[in-house]
Design a protein around this motif. Structure first.
Motif, mmCIF file in Angstrom:
data_model
loop_
_atom_site.group_PDB
_atom_site.id
_atom_site.type_symbol
_atom_site.label_atom_id
_atom_site.label_comp_id
_atom_site.label_asym_id
_atom_site.label_seq_id
_atom_site.Cartn_x
_atom_site.Cartn_y
_atom_site.Cartn_z
ATOM 1 N N THR A 65 0.820 -1.049 0.141
ATOM 2 C CA THR A 65 0.108 0.070 -0.094
ATOM 3 C C THR A 65 1.015 1.146 0.119
ATOM 4 O OG1 THR A 65 -1.890 -1.414 1.046
ATOM 5 C CG2 THR A 65 -1.774 1.132 1.150
ATOM 6 N N TYR A 66 1.830 1.204 0.665
ATOM 7 C CA TYR A 66 2.912 2.242 0.716
ATOM 8 C C TYR A 66 3.872 2.454 -0.577
ATOM 9 C CZ TYR A 66 1.128 4.324 5.173
ATOM 10 O OH TYR A 66 0.438 4.849 6.307
ATOM 11 N N LEU A 93 -10.156 2.629 -4.445
ATOM 12 C CA LEU A 93 -10.570 2.397 -2.842
ATOM 13 C C LEU A 93 -11.905 2.058 -2.294
ATOM 14 C CD1 LEU A 93 -8.043 5.311 -1.556
ATOM 15 C CD2 LEU A 93 -7.939 2.734 -1.340
ATOM 16 N N ALA A 94 -13.016 2.737 -3.131
ATOM 17 C CA ALA A 94 -14.264 2.602 -2.590
ATOM 18 C C ALA A 94 -14.720 1.091 -3.310
ATOM 19 C CB ALA A 94 -15.035 3.646 -3.269
ATOM 20 N N MET A 95 -14.237 0.608 -4.081
ATOM 21 C CA MET A 95 -14.484 -0.831 -4.741
ATOM 22 C C MET A 95 -13.717 -1.478 -3.789
ATOM 23 S SD MET A 95 -13.923 -0.087 -8.818
ATOM 24 C CE MET A 95 -13.761 -1.471 -9.248
ATOM 25 N N TYR A 111 -7.228 -11.588 -0.697
ATOM 26 C CA TYR A 111 -6.202 -11.285 -1.302
ATOM 27 C C TYR A 111 -6.567 -10.141 -2.525
ATOM 28 C CZ TYR A 111 -3.886 -15.088 1.055
ATOM 29 O OH TYR A 111 -3.636 -15.841 2.264
ATOM 30 N N LEU A 112 -7.567 -10.288 -3.293
ATOM 31 C CA LEU A 112 -7.818 -9.391 -4.430
ATOM 32 C C LEU A 112 -8.264 -8.069 -3.909
ATOM 33 C CD1 LEU A 112 -8.819 -8.900 -7.190
ATOM 34 C CD2 LEU A 112 -10.905 -9.827 -6.836
ATOM 35 N N ILE A 117 -7.181 -2.141 -2.954
ATOM 36 C CA ILE A 117 -6.757 -1.227 -1.996
ATOM 37 C C ILE A 117 -5.509 -0.597 -2.179
ATOM 38 C CG2 ILE A 117 -6.837 -0.489 0.534
ATOM 39 C CD1 ILE A 117 -9.030 -2.522 0.921
ATOM 40 N N SER A 118 -4.554 -1.354 -2.265
ATOM 41 C CA SER A 118 -3.188 -0.849 -2.517
ATOM 42 C C SER A 118 -3.246 -0.064 -3.619
ATOM 43 C CB SER A 118 -2.181 -2.102 -2.413
ATOM 44 O OG SER A 118 -2.045 -2.849 -1.281
ATOM 45 N N THR A 119 -3.786 -0.382 -4.828
ATOM 46 C CA THR A 119 -3.740 0.201 -6.065
ATOM 47 C C THR A 119 -4.353 1.489 -5.984
ATOM 48 O OG1 THR A 119 -3.633 -1.870 -7.119
ATOM 49 C CG2 THR A 119 -4.261 0.115 -8.569
ATOM 50 N N GLY A 120 -5.578 1.502 -5.434
ATOM 51 C CA GLY A 120 -6.143 2.799 -5.107
ATOM 52 C C GLY A 120 -5.228 3.702 -4.302
#
Length: 497
Positions: A65-66, A93-95, A111-112, A117-120
């Protein structure tokens, strides 16, 4: 005749533009920290991970995420613009939060979800910070104040969600808590669409022109590919750690290349940014304990009831104790902002290096409190007030270290490099968060289900002592480096005249 941007855009207009970023950031933090407040408990109590695997998965997720903002900052700077990248990130992130509500029944979805969340976050985080930098460009004396207040305001969202989501989980189930995170961010996105035009005067042309369909298609394909890759990686803590370290080496090499390619007048600033980023990176090792060891410590060895004398006030769920961090930041940030403003008006400046040293002294004090409380306790259940005392000083240390990390970049790095350097800062933080999760496992029993309260108390006592000693060592290192940083700062200011 040249007219400065300060004249064209009065400070009131800057604040109105700032509020656009502030509000969507507030709701983004609402979602992220609501999720984080119960994540380790979710992995252990609902998905049946053991302590070690749960901590390592959270460490891998945090690192991913970072680290993602390194790429997200570059995309915002060079391809789609910072505002557009921030918006795309918030939607993704909302998704992710919505998907998390379905992960309560399937590890594969979990995991998905973490990959989404990390991508957003990778698109959202560095570009939101860059927009603040653009709004307050040519107002360097206001940067520390702006970022401190920014840091305070976004913690309003995290405070509410950290108090709310554990209660929703207790009474209505895990899915209700995660859906609440989704709803919060949707509110932030709707407000953005209602107010985003306030940002226009502070944006380059690239960020206002529409994207062509081929570019949009490539961006969509890139996002899907990145999520797919992260979904595969996060299932192996070892593999993601290897990728993370490889990325860290690449960033380090790019730092060296940029240092020698940049104009010599900016090199002292880059050196300060590099060393303070590494110092801030060390803080996140301690910060990661909030979502791992400190939350499990609260569940196993903290009495959830708050008392004043013999009078019972209320009970807290173990996940709610993390809310003590943003509560302390909200209370302390205005005081620090007023202090900075007063010092500025006195024509005196406390260097950021001094603030970092002071901050780490508070971090050491916080873990000293937790260690001493465990050491002197005659029962395996400690008073809930112990958490308040420790979180107060740990949060004060955060404001003086990581709370000023973005201000370091804004002050010392040229605007053209801001997005990439912000991403680099978050990636360095991600490495530390993974290390912090590994350290949290020092308090992980091999079979926590059969461990007694006395055993877990001893495990956490040893962990907090090690962290206290480590914070003292870092503090000494900062003091030793202080004269060198001050010298670089003087040279940087001389070259900027």
């Amino acid at each position: 005749m040249h007219t400065s941007s300060v004249t064209i855009h009065p400070f009131r207009e800057k604040n109105r533009a700032f509020s656009v970023v502030l509000f969507i950031e507030l709701w983004e933090r609402f979602g992220y920290y609501g999720m984080q407040s119960i994540l380790v408990l979710f992995l252990i109590n609902r998905m049946h991970f053991n302590d070690q695997n749960a901590n390592l998965l959270i460490g891998a997720f945090s690192a991913m995420t970072y680290a993602a903002p390194v790429l997200g900052g570059w995309i915002g700077d060079k391809i789609i613009g910072n505002r557009r990248a921030m918006l795309y990130g918030s939607i993704i992130l909302a998704m992710g939060y919505l998907l998390l509500a379905e992960a309560t029944h399937d590890t594969a979805i979990l995991y998905l979800t973490m990959a989404v969340i990390s991508t957003g976050n990778g698109l959202f985080k560095p570009n939101a910070a860059t927009l603040v930098r653009r709004i307050y460009d040519q107002n360097d004396d206001q940067l520390d104040i702006a970022f401190t207040l920014y840091y305070m305001a976004v913690n309003v969202g995290s405070t509410v969600s950290m108090l709310l989501c554990p209660i929703l989980k207790d009474y209505y189930g895990w899915s209700a808590a995660f859906i609440t995170c989704f709803i919060g961010l949707v509110l932030g996105i709707l407000n953005y669409f209602a107010t985003h035009k306030r940002l226009n005067p502070y944006l380059p042309k690239k960020d206002q022109d529409p994207l062509s369909w081929p570019v949009q298609g490539l961006i969509f394909l890139g996002i899907v590919t990145f999520i797919s890759g992260m979904t595969f990686l996060i299932q192996s803590a070892t593999l993601i750690a290897a990728c993370m370290w490889a990325a860290a080496i690449l960033i380090f090499l790019l730092w060296i290349i940029m240092y020698y390619r940049i104009d010599s007048s900016n090199r002292y600033g880059l050196k300060i940014m590099y060393i303070l980023t590494l110092e801030g990176m060390l803080y996140f090792i301690f910060y990661q304990q909030m979502s791992t060891s400190l939350t499990l410590f609260a569940q196993r060895n903290i009495n959830p009831a708050f008392y004043i004398g013999s009078y019972h006030l209320f009970n807290w769920s173990s996940g709610q104790f993390q809310a003590l961090n943003p509560i302390a930041i909200i209370l302390l940030s205005p005081i620090l902002a007023k202090l900075y403003d007063y010092i500025n008006r006195q024509s005196y400046d406390i260097s950021i290096a001094t603030k970092f040293i002071t901050g780490f002294s508070f971090v050491a004090f916080a873990f000293g409190i937790w260690w001493f409380a465990c050491f002197r306790s005659t029962t395996p259940q400690l008073s809930s007030w112990v958490m308040i005392y420790g979180y107060f000083f740990l949060s004060l240390g955060e404001l003086l270290t990581s709370g000023l990390g973005l201000a370091v970049i804004a002050r010392y790095v040229p605007a053209s490099m801001n997005g990439f350097m912000t991403g680099s800062y978050f990636m360095a933080s991600g490495i530390s968060l993974y290390i912090g999760s590994k350290i949290a496992n020092l308090a992980a029993s091999k079979n926590i289900n059969t461990a007694t309260d006395h055993l877990t108390l001893q495990l956490y006592q040893n962990l907090f002592l090690n962290l206290f000693i480590a914070a003292i060592i870092v503090l000494i290192l900062l003091v030793v480096l202080y004269p060198l940083i001050q010298k670089w700062d003087r040279n940087f200011k001389t070259n900027q005249i």
